[in-house]
Motif scaffolding. Sequence first.
Motif, PDB file in Angstrom:
ATOM      1  N   TYR A   1       0.843  -1.202   0.000  1.00  0.00           N
ATOM      2  CA  TYR A   1       0.000   0.000   0.000  1.00  0.00           C
ATOM      3  C   TYR A   1       0.873   1.245   0.000  1.00  0.00           C
ATOM      4  O   TYR A   1       0.836   2.059   0.932  1.00  0.00           O
ATOM      5  N   VAL A   2       1.671   1.375  -1.045  1.00  0.00           N
ATOM      6  CA  VAL A   2       2.648   2.458  -1.135  1.00  0.00           C
ATOM      7  C   VAL A   2       2.572   3.114  -2.508  1.00  0.00           C
ATOM      8  O   VAL A   2       1.882   2.635  -3.412  1.00  0.00           O
ATOM      9  N   THR A   3       3.331   4.198  -2.672  1.00  0.00           N
ATOM     10  CA  THR A   3       3.430   4.845  -3.968  1.00  0.00           C
ATOM     11  C   THR A   3       4.661   4.306  -4.703  1.00  0.00           C
ATOM     12  O   THR A   3       5.300   3.368  -4.238  1.00  0.00           O
ATOM     13  N   SER A   4       4.999   4.902  -5.835  1.00  0.00           N
ATOM     14  CA  SER A   4       6.045   4.334  -6.697  1.00  0.00           C
ATOM     15  C   SER A   4       7.423   4.935  -6.456  1.00  0.00           C
ATOM     16  O   SER A   4       8.339   4.720  -7.243  1.00  0.00           O
ATOM     17  N   ARG A   5       7.590   5.702  -5.369  1.00  0.00           N
ATOM     18  CA  ARG A   5       8.866   6.367  -5.130  1.00  0.00           C
ATOM     19  C   ARG A   5       9.162   6.420  -3.644  1.00  0.00           C
ATOM     20  O   ARG A   5       8.326   6.045  -2.816  1.00  0.00           O
ATOM     21  N   ASP A   6      10.364   6.878  -3.323  1.00  0.00           N
ATOM     22  CA  ASP A   6      10.746   7.071  -1.927  1.00  0.00           C
ATOM     23  C   ASP A   6      10.301   8.455  -1.490  1.00  0.00           C
ATOM     24  O   ASP A   6      10.739   9.458  -2.063  1.00  0.00           O
ATOM     25  N   THR A   7       9.447   8.523  -0.483  1.00  0.00           N
ATOM     26  CA  THR A   7       8.884   9.809  -0.050  1.00  0.00           C
ATOM     27  C   THR A   7       9.622  10.413   1.144  1.00  0.00           C
ATOM     28  O   THR A   7       9.184  11.428   1.687  1.00  0.00           O
ATOM     29  N   THR A   8      10.725   9.816   1.562  1.00  0.00           N
ATOM     30  CA  THR A   8      11.486  10.374   2.676  1.00  0.00           C
ATOM     31  C   THR A   8      12.303  11.576   2.215  1.00  0.00           C
ATOM     32  O   THR A   8      12.417  11.859   1.017  1.00  0.00           O
ATOM     33  N   VAL A   9      12.907  12.284   3.160  1.00  0.00           N
ATOM     34  CA  VAL A   9      13.745  13.439   2.840  1.00  0.00           C
ATOM     35  C   VAL A   9      14.873  13.046   1.890  1.00  0.00           C
ATOM     36  O   VAL A   9      15.147  13.749   0.911  1.00  0.00           O
ATOM     37  N   ALA A  10      15.512  11.914   2.161  1.00  0.00           N
ATOM     38  CA  ALA A  10      16.624  11.475   1.317  1.00  0.00           C
ATOM     39  C   ALA A  10      16.164  11.258  -0.122  1.00  0.00           C
ATOM     40  O   ALA A  10      16.863  11.638  -1.075  1.00  0.00           O
ATOM     41  N   GLY A  11      14.982  10.654  -0.291  1.00  0.00           N
ATOM     42  CA  GLY A  11      14.463  10.418  -1.625  1.00  0.00           C
ATOM     43  C   GLY A  11      14.139  11.712  -2.350  1.00  0.00           C
ATOM     44  O   GLY A  11      14.425  11.859  -3.552  1.00  0.00           O
ATOM     45  N   CYS A  12      13.546  12.662  -1.639  1.00  0.00           N
ATOM     46  CA  CYS A  12      13.194  13.954  -2.244  1.00  0.00           C
ATOM     47  C   CYS A  12      14.447  14.727  -2.667  1.00  0.00           C
ATOM     48  O   CYS A  12      14.480  15.323  -3.749  1.00  0.00           O
ATOM     49  N   LEU A  13      15.476  14.717  -1.835  1.00  0.00           N
ATOM     50  CA  LEU A  13      16.715  15.409  -2.175  1.00  0.00           C
ATOM     51  C   LEU A  13      17.385  14.776  -3.390  1.00  0.00           C
ATOM     52  O   LEU A  13      17.882  15.480  -4.277  1.00  0.00           O
ATOM     53  N   ALA A  14      17.383  13.446  -3.441  1.00  0.00           N
ATOM     54  CA  ALA A  14      18.002  12.749  -4.569  1.00  0.00           C
ATOM     55  C   ALA A  14      17.286  13.082  -5.871  1.00  0.00           C
ATOM     56  O   ALA A  14      17.928  13.340  -6.900  1.00  0.00           O
ATOM     57  N   GLU A  15      15.957  13.102  -5.833  1.00  0.00           N
ATOM     58  CA  GLU A  15      15.201  13.399  -7.045  1.00  0.00           C
ATOM     59  C   GLU A  15      15.394  14.849  -7.494  1.00  0.00           C
ATOM     60  O   GLU A  15      15.422  15.139  -8.694  1.00  0.00           O
ATOM     61  N   ALA A  16      15.518  15.751  -6.551  1.00  0.00           N
ATOM     62  CA  ALA A  16      15.698  17.169  -6.889  1.00  0.00           C
ATOM     63  C   ALA A  16      17.140  17.490  -7.293  1.00  0.00           C
ATOM     64  O   ALA A  16      17.395  18.500  -7.946  1.00  0.00           O
ATOM     65  N   GLY A  17      18.078  16.626  -6.904  1.00  0.00           N
ATOM     66  CA  GLY A  17      19.482  16.871  -7.210  1.00  0.00           C
ATOM     67  C   GLY A  17      20.133  17.843  -6.257  1.00  0.00           C
ATOM     68  O   GLY A  17      20.993  18.643  -6.645  1.00  0.00           O
ATOM     69  N   ILE A  18      19.748  17.772  -4.985  1.00  0.00           N
ATOM     70  CA  ILE A  18      20.315  18.648  -3.959  1.00  0.00           C
ATOM     71  C   ILE A  18      21.154  17.813  -2.995  1.00  0.00           C
ATOM     72  O   ILE A  18      20.681  16.816  -2.449  1.00  0.00           O
ATOM     73  N   GLY A  19      22.390  18.207  -2.786  1.00  0.00           N
ATOM     74  CA  GLY A  19      23.276  17.492  -1.878  1.00  0.00           C
ATOM     75  C   GLY A  19      22.857  17.669  -0.426  1.00  0.00           C
ATOM     76  O   GLY A  19      22.346  18.722  -0.038  1.00  0.00           O
TER      77      GLY A  19
END
Length: 211
Positions: free
Chosen positions: A49-67
């Motif tokens: 029962y989840v979505t298709s991506r990582d919704t944690t802070v680490a996942g959001c930063l990785a997707e945005a390209g922010i170190g």
Amino acid sequence: FKAVNERKLKQYIKSSHEELEKIFRVGKNVLLEGTQGTFLSLHHGSYPYVTSRDTTVAGCLAEAGIGINRVRKIILVTRTYPIRVQNPIDGNSGPFINKEIEWSEIAKRSGIELKELKNKERTSTTDRERRVAEFSWYELRKSCELNTPTDIALTFADYIHISNRNARRYDQLTPATTQFIEEIERCSGIPASLISTRFAFRSIIDRRNWV
């Protein structure tokens, strides 16, 4: 039409990494807002029962390209009562950790009219009614462990009692509300810096002490 449309949009299509670097070089701030809750994370949620991506802070930063070393503050948003979308026909939208309750119980506890709650608590895209449950201290702790927040934003304080809608300062909240907030801070070890008192843009009690 498609070709014309693409030409108009071309000026807005750029490398997010390059644009972010321009901002960081001149010392400006960036606010990155995550989508969906921690426990809908593909890796850390209650699968399937989840979505298709990582919704944690680490996942959001990785997707945005922010170190990660560029991050100054992490604000974890939590509701007084967790929600999930309504179960589909012959299906399930996922379990709650704690006991699921009815909106009529929230109305009874808070003094908010049931009709108002049901009108408000619908999904924005599909207009489906939401389910609700008791607050989960386990999920709060795990969310803090996964996201390492510096601050907590508590929303829907009026669901504890409708009189919280009139509060403009922390000491104007009901005793039950301040006790709940203090328990959140003890459980998480993180200050509850922002408290939403009603479903309105400016109804925020700001306790931040940022330097």
